[in-house]
Design an enzyme around this catalytic site. Structure first.
Site, PDB file in Angstrom:
ATOM      1  NE  ARG A 175      -3.841  -2.289   0.636  1.00  0.00           N
ATOM      2  CZ  ARG A 175      -3.700  -3.531   0.168  1.00  0.00           C
ATOM      3  NH1 ARG A 175      -2.730  -3.814  -0.677  1.00  0.00           N
ATOM      4  NH2 ARG A 175      -4.559  -4.471   0.514  1.00  0.00           N
TER       5      ARG A 175
ATOM      6  CB  SER B  19      -8.749  -0.731   4.807  1.00  0.00           C
ATOM      7  OG  SER B  19      -9.220  -1.939   4.283  1.00  0.00           O
TER       8      SER B  19
ATOM      9  CD  GLU C   8      -5.471   1.637   2.608  1.00  0.00           C
ATOM     10  OE1 GLU C   8      -5.140   0.529   3.067  1.00  0.00           O
ATOM     11  OE2 GLU C   8      -6.358   1.786   1.759  1.00  0.00           O
TER      12      GLU C   8
HETATM   13  P1  FAD Z   1      -8.537   9.451  -4.732  1.00  0.00           P
HETATM   14  O1  FAD Z   1      -9.159   9.021  -3.471  1.00  0.00           O
HETATM   15  O2  FAD Z   1      -9.211  10.469  -5.544  1.00  0.00           O
HETATM   16  O3  FAD Z   1      -7.045   9.938  -4.424  1.00  0.00           O
HETATM   17  C1  FAD Z   1      -6.226   9.199  -3.539  1.00  0.00           C
HETATM   18  C2  FAD Z   1      -4.833   9.858  -3.526  1.00  0.00           C
HETATM   19  O4  FAD Z   1      -4.249   9.694  -4.820  1.00  0.00           O
HETATM   20  C3  FAD Z   1      -4.889  11.360  -3.280  1.00  0.00           C
HETATM   21  O5  FAD Z   1      -3.743  11.720  -2.544  1.00  0.00           O
HETATM   22  C4  FAD Z   1      -4.835  11.974  -4.661  1.00  0.00           C
HETATM   23  O6  FAD Z   1      -4.236  13.262  -4.689  1.00  0.00           O
HETATM   24  C5  FAD Z   1      -3.957  10.973  -5.401  1.00  0.00           C
HETATM   25  N1  FAD Z   1      -4.280  10.885  -6.830  1.00  0.00           N
HETATM   26  C6  FAD Z   1      -5.445  10.457  -7.385  1.00  0.00           C
HETATM   27  N2  FAD Z   1      -5.340  10.486  -8.729  1.00  0.00           N
HETATM   28  C7  FAD Z   1      -4.103  10.954  -9.020  1.00  0.00           C
HETATM   29  C8  FAD Z   1      -3.396  11.206 -10.238  1.00  0.00           C
HETATM   30  N3  FAD Z   1      -3.936  10.988 -11.439  1.00  0.00           N
HETATM   31  N4  FAD Z   1      -2.115  11.697 -10.157  1.00  0.00           N
HETATM   32  C9  FAD Z   1      -1.544  11.931  -8.950  1.00  0.00           C
HETATM   33  N5  FAD Z   1      -2.158  11.693  -7.775  1.00  0.00           N
HETATM   34  C10 FAD Z   1      -3.417  11.209  -7.805  1.00  0.00           C
HETATM   35  N6  FAD Z   1      -7.691   0.036  -1.949  1.00  0.00           N
HETATM   36  C11 FAD Z   1      -6.960  -1.080  -2.156  1.00  0.00           C
HETATM   37  O7  FAD Z   1      -5.727  -1.001  -2.329  1.00  0.00           O
HETATM   38  N7  FAD Z   1      -7.543  -2.311  -2.149  1.00  0.00           N
HETATM   39  C12 FAD Z   1      -8.851  -2.485  -1.967  1.00  0.00           C
HETATM   40  O8  FAD Z   1      -9.332  -3.612  -2.000  1.00  0.00           O
HETATM   41  C13 FAD Z   1      -9.657  -1.325  -1.733  1.00  0.00           C
HETATM   42  N8  FAD Z   1     -10.969  -1.448  -1.485  1.00  0.00           N
HETATM   43  C14 FAD Z   1     -11.715  -0.334  -1.241  1.00  0.00           C
HETATM   44  C15 FAD Z   1     -13.092  -0.490  -0.972  1.00  0.00           C
HETATM   45  C16 FAD Z   1     -13.878   0.614  -0.737  1.00  0.00           C
HETATM   46  C17 FAD Z   1     -15.360   0.420  -0.442  1.00  0.00           C
HETATM   47  C18 FAD Z   1     -13.320   1.902  -0.791  1.00  0.00           C
HETATM   48  C19 FAD Z   1     -14.183   3.113  -0.595  1.00  0.00           C
HETATM   49  C20 FAD Z   1     -11.948   2.082  -1.041  1.00  0.00           C
HETATM   50  C21 FAD Z   1     -11.147   0.954  -1.261  1.00  0.00           C
HETATM   51  N9  FAD Z   1      -9.759   1.066  -1.518  1.00  0.00           N
HETATM   52  C22 FAD Z   1      -9.011  -0.055  -1.748  1.00  0.00           C
HETATM   53  C23 FAD Z   1      -9.124   2.381  -1.568  1.00  0.00           C
HETATM   54  C24 FAD Z   1      -9.257   3.078  -2.959  1.00  0.00           C
HETATM   55  O9  FAD Z   1     -10.236   2.464  -3.717  1.00  0.00           O
HETATM   56  C25 FAD Z   1      -7.940   3.057  -3.747  1.00  0.00           C
HETATM   57  O10 FAD Z   1      -6.905   3.651  -3.008  1.00  0.00           O
HETATM   58  C26 FAD Z   1      -8.068   3.789  -5.080  1.00  0.00           C
HETATM   59  O11 FAD Z   1      -6.900   3.575  -5.849  1.00  0.00           O
HETATM   60  C27 FAD Z   1      -8.305   5.305  -4.939  1.00  0.00           C
HETATM   61  O12 FAD Z   1      -8.630   5.829  -6.216  1.00  0.00           O
HETATM   62  P2  FAD Z   1      -9.306   7.251  -6.372  1.00  0.00           P
HETATM   63  O13 FAD Z   1      -9.337   7.569  -7.823  1.00  0.00           O
HETATM   64  O14 FAD Z   1     -10.592   7.288  -5.671  1.00  0.00           O
HETATM   65  O15 FAD Z   1      -8.224   8.171  -5.638  1.00  0.00           O
HETATM   66  P1  NAP Z   2      -9.788 -10.648   4.851  1.00  0.00           P
HETATM   67  O1  NAP Z   2      -9.751 -11.578   3.701  1.00  0.00           O
HETATM   68  O2  NAP Z   2     -10.795 -10.841   5.923  1.00  0.00           O
HETATM   69  O3  NAP Z   2      -8.341 -10.627   5.529  1.00  0.00           O
HETATM   70  C1  NAP Z   2      -8.066  -9.734   6.610  1.00  0.00           C
HETATM   71  C2  NAP Z   2      -6.691  -9.186   6.466  1.00  0.00           C
HETATM   72  O4  NAP Z   2      -5.751 -10.240   6.596  1.00  0.00           O
HETATM   73  C3  NAP Z   2      -6.504  -8.551   5.110  1.00  0.00           C
HETATM   74  O5  NAP Z   2      -6.323  -7.181   5.289  1.00  0.00           O
HETATM   75  C4  NAP Z   2      -5.304  -9.261   4.510  1.00  0.00           C
HETATM   76  O6  NAP Z   2      -4.230  -8.439   4.175  1.00  0.00           O
HETATM   77  C5  NAP Z   2      -4.793 -10.196   5.565  1.00  0.00           C
HETATM   78  N1  NAP Z   2      -4.619 -11.524   4.952  1.00  0.00           N
HETATM   79  C6  NAP Z   2      -5.539 -12.500   4.876  1.00  0.00           C
HETATM   80  N2  NAP Z   2      -4.986 -13.596   4.304  1.00  0.00           N
HETATM   81  C7  NAP Z   2      -3.732 -13.283   3.982  1.00  0.00           C
HETATM   82  C8  NAP Z   2      -2.664 -14.004   3.385  1.00  0.00           C
HETATM   83  N3  NAP Z   2      -2.774 -15.278   3.011  1.00  0.00           N
HETATM   84  N4  NAP Z   2      -1.490 -13.383   3.214  1.00  0.00           N
HETATM   85  C9  NAP Z   2      -1.349 -12.118   3.589  1.00  0.00           C
HETATM   86  N5  NAP Z   2      -2.313 -11.387   4.181  1.00  0.00           N
HETATM   87  C10 NAP Z   2      -3.496 -11.962   4.391  1.00  0.00           C
HETATM   88  O7  NAP Z   2      -9.863  -9.144   4.309  1.00  0.00           O
HETATM   89  P2  NAP Z   2     -11.108  -8.295   3.784  1.00  0.00           P
HETATM   90  O8  NAP Z   2     -11.219  -7.126   4.669  1.00  0.00           O
HETATM   91  O9  NAP Z   2     -12.297  -9.148   3.505  1.00  0.00           O
HETATM   92  O10 NAP Z   2     -10.537  -7.749   2.400  1.00  0.00           O
HETATM   93  C11 NAP Z   2     -10.282  -8.645   1.336  1.00  0.00           C
HETATM   94  C12 NAP Z   2      -9.192  -8.063   0.453  1.00  0.00           C
HETATM   95  O11 NAP Z   2      -9.610  -6.797  -0.072  1.00  0.00           O
HETATM   96  C13 NAP Z   2      -7.884  -7.804   1.210  1.00  0.00           C
HETATM   97  O12 NAP Z   2      -6.824  -8.095   0.339  1.00  0.00           O
HETATM   98  C14 NAP Z   2      -7.942  -6.334   1.524  1.00  0.00           C
HETATM   99  O13 NAP Z   2      -6.651  -5.742   1.560  1.00  0.00           O
HETATM  100  C15 NAP Z   2      -8.725  -5.772   0.334  1.00  0.00           C
HETATM  101  N6  NAP Z   2      -9.474  -4.572   0.738  1.00  0.00           N
HETATM  102  C16 NAP Z   2      -8.786  -3.414   0.875  1.00  0.00           C
HETATM  103  C17 NAP Z   2      -9.450  -2.247   1.230  1.00  0.00           C
HETATM  104  C18 NAP Z   2      -8.720  -0.927   1.311  1.00  0.00           C
HETATM  105  O14 NAP Z   2      -9.384   0.107   1.399  1.00  0.00           O
HETATM  106  N7  NAP Z   2      -7.424  -0.931   1.272  1.00  0.00           N
HETATM  107  C19 NAP Z   2     -10.819  -2.276   1.478  1.00  0.00           C
HETATM  108  C20 NAP Z   2     -11.476  -3.486   1.361  1.00  0.00           C
HETATM  109  C21 NAP Z   2     -10.787  -4.634   0.987  1.00  0.00           C
HETATM  110  P3  NAP Z   2      -4.164  -7.619   2.808  1.00  0.00           P
HETATM  111  O15 NAP Z   2      -4.968  -6.412   3.075  1.00  0.00           O
HETATM  112  O16 NAP Z   2      -2.723  -7.320   2.639  1.00  0.00           O
HETATM  113  O17 NAP Z   2      -4.699  -8.477   1.704  1.00  0.00           O
END
Ligand code: FAD
Ligand code: NAP
Length: 340
Positions: free
Chosen positions: A164, A238, A334
């Site tokens: 991340r 998250s 995050e």
């Molecule tokens: P924004 O929120 O608009 O911006 C985020 C940051 O990036 C800001 O600092 C912004 O300035 C910068 N930015 C955006 N676009 C640009 C650009 N073109 N150039 C330079 N900087 C830029 N993330 C995960 O990694 N895994 C997940 O599974 C995941 N699940 C999610 C589930 C939900 C329900 C939600 C709400 C979020 C989740 N996220 C997850 C977080 C999010 O979706 C990601 O971080 C996504 O990449 C953000 O994209 P955005 O366009 O909305 O960025």
């Molecule tokens: P989950 O499957 O219940 O797992 C909980 C956490 O444990 C996750 O965050 C995951 O880390 C870690 N994990 C589980 N199994 C793993 C493995 N084998 N090796 C390494 N790490 C492990 O998680 P969940 O909340 O339902 O989400 C599912 C996936 O979607 C995850 O990958 C999560 O990161 C992603 N997600 C991200 C966001 C966001 O905003 N960043 C929001 C929703 C979902 P990791 O996060 O590194 O996978």
């Protein structure tokens, strides 16, 4: 190019927080971007690129020119025997890209289905889910320097991707606007179903050899059942990163956090689920006025109607403090916080 002043941003962030931008402009082309950067430079106004606002906390008004990245376009640059290289404009919706690739027979993105946001934001935190991270398909990206408007190209090494994390959250934070990403995908059906909830899903369904379409469908199904829809319950996914501990820190934590799972990382560190720690501290489902922690997912903070980023951050600080006091573990937020 005429930026709007005092523009409301509530419709531009998935937490639906109430904040305004000093100035706001849509960016559809590279020309729009260069003009906007020059406009901001003339007024000595900071620039904030925004995609779909799914990873930001707007804690107050932004004294900045907000660029809404809306450029579109997916282009096949090269095709070899079993790979394809795509160039994707920053404003493309990530999930629509994943779906488009699957339909075109280009594989590698299926585990990343249904992640909100734009393609241009994907490198910022090296988005990841279900055992796959963005950097596994990344080739290079195109960006424009906010300071002098010069064009820059970054390969994978220059992006310094981590869990991340990337250089765009570190040394080059607030320096670049990403205009396009290039991805290298497989034209052969490859799948990665090692992630526990995914392998469990297929075991339960009795599917021994899932195809890419099955993986995509499974990820969409698991996510839809577990994660709150921001349109119904405004959230930023998250709210905290999973802490990564040294073996020594892990040994200490295991004494107080009996039964906690940990995931060994390639560098010998151990990742622990922040949701487990938060839930054990009693926060799951907690509400404070119109701000709360989701009742099914302890990592997700929800705006239940306060629309106030300050209240959300205050609740997050209390959650982090109680995890620190109970377990000695530091939680890191995050999403990117603006206007605090
Ligand atoms: P924004 O929120 O608009 O911006 C985020 C940051 O990036 C800001 O600092 C912004 O300035 C910068 N930015 C955006 N676009 C640009 C650009 N073109 N150039 C330079 N900087 C830029 N993330 C995960 O990694 N895994 C997940 O599974 C995941 N699940 C999610 C589930 C939900 C329900 C939600 C709400 C979020 C989740 N996220 C997850 C977080 C999010 O979706 C990601 O971080 C996504 O990449 C953000 O994209 P955005 O366009 O909305 O960025
Ligand atoms: P989950 O499957 O219940 O797992 C909980 C956490 O444990 C996750 O965050 C995951 O880390 C870690 N994990 C589980 N199994 C793993 C493995 N084998 N090796 C390494 N790490 C492990 O998680 P969940 O909340 O339902 O989400 C599912 C996936 O979607 C995850 O990958 C999560 O990161 C992603 N997600 C991200 C966001 C966001 O905003 N960043 C929001 C929703 C979902 P990791 O996060 O590194 O996978």
């Amino acid at each position: 190019m005429q930026p709007r002043s005092g523009a409301p941003l509530q419709g531009y962030n998935t937490l639906s927080l109430d904040a305004r931008a000093e100035a706001f402009v849509e960016i559809d082309t590279d020309r729009d971007l260069l003009d906007a950067l020059a406009w901001a430079r003339d007024r000595q106004l900071p620039v904030v690129p925004l995609g779909e606002g799914s990873n930001v906390v707007l804690a107050g008004d932004l004294d900045a020119l907000v660029l809404h990245m809306a450029s579109r376009g997916i282009e096949v640059l090269e095709r070899a025997d079993d790979t394809v290289i795509l160039r994707v404009a920053a404003g493309e919706n990530w999930h629509q890209l994943v779906t488009w690739c699957l339909d075109a027979g280009f594989h590698g993105l299926e585990n990343l289905a249904l992640i909100p946001g734009t393609a241009g934001a994907a490198p910022i935190q090296n988005i990841g889910a279900y055992g796959v991270e963005f950097d596994s398909v990344f080739l290079r990206l195109h960006a424009v320097d906010m300071v002098d408007g010069s064009a820059r190209v970054f390969d994978r090494k220059a992006c310094a991707f981590g869990y991340r994390d990337s250089v765009f959250k570190g040394g080059l934070r607030d320096r670049l606007v990403i205009t396009a990403v290039e991805l290298q995908l497989s034209t052969r059906p490859v799948v990665d179903v090692r992630y526990p909830s995914l392998s469990d899903f297929f075991e339960m369904a009795g599917v021994a050899a899932p195809a890419p379409q099955d993986v995509y469908d499974a990820v969409v199904s698991i996510r839809s059942s577990r994660l709150p829809d921001p349109l119904l319950e405004p959230n930023a996914g998250s709210f905290f990163k999973n802490p990564v501990l040294t073996p020594d820190e892990m040994r200490k934590l295991a004494v107080t956090a009996q039964g906690i799972t940990c995931y060994p990382q390639p560098d010998g560190t151990l990742k622990v689920p922040a949701a487990w720690l938060i839930e054990r501290c009693g926060w799951k489902g907690h509400r404070r006025g119109g701000t709360g922690i989701h009742d099914r997912h302890a990592l997700v903070l929800v705006n239940h109607g306060d629309n106030d980023g300050g209240k959300l951050l205050a609740l997050a600080a209390d959650v982090a403090a109680s995890v620190r006091e109970t377990y000695g573990v530091e939680l890191e937020i995050e999403p990117r916080v603006y206007g605090a």
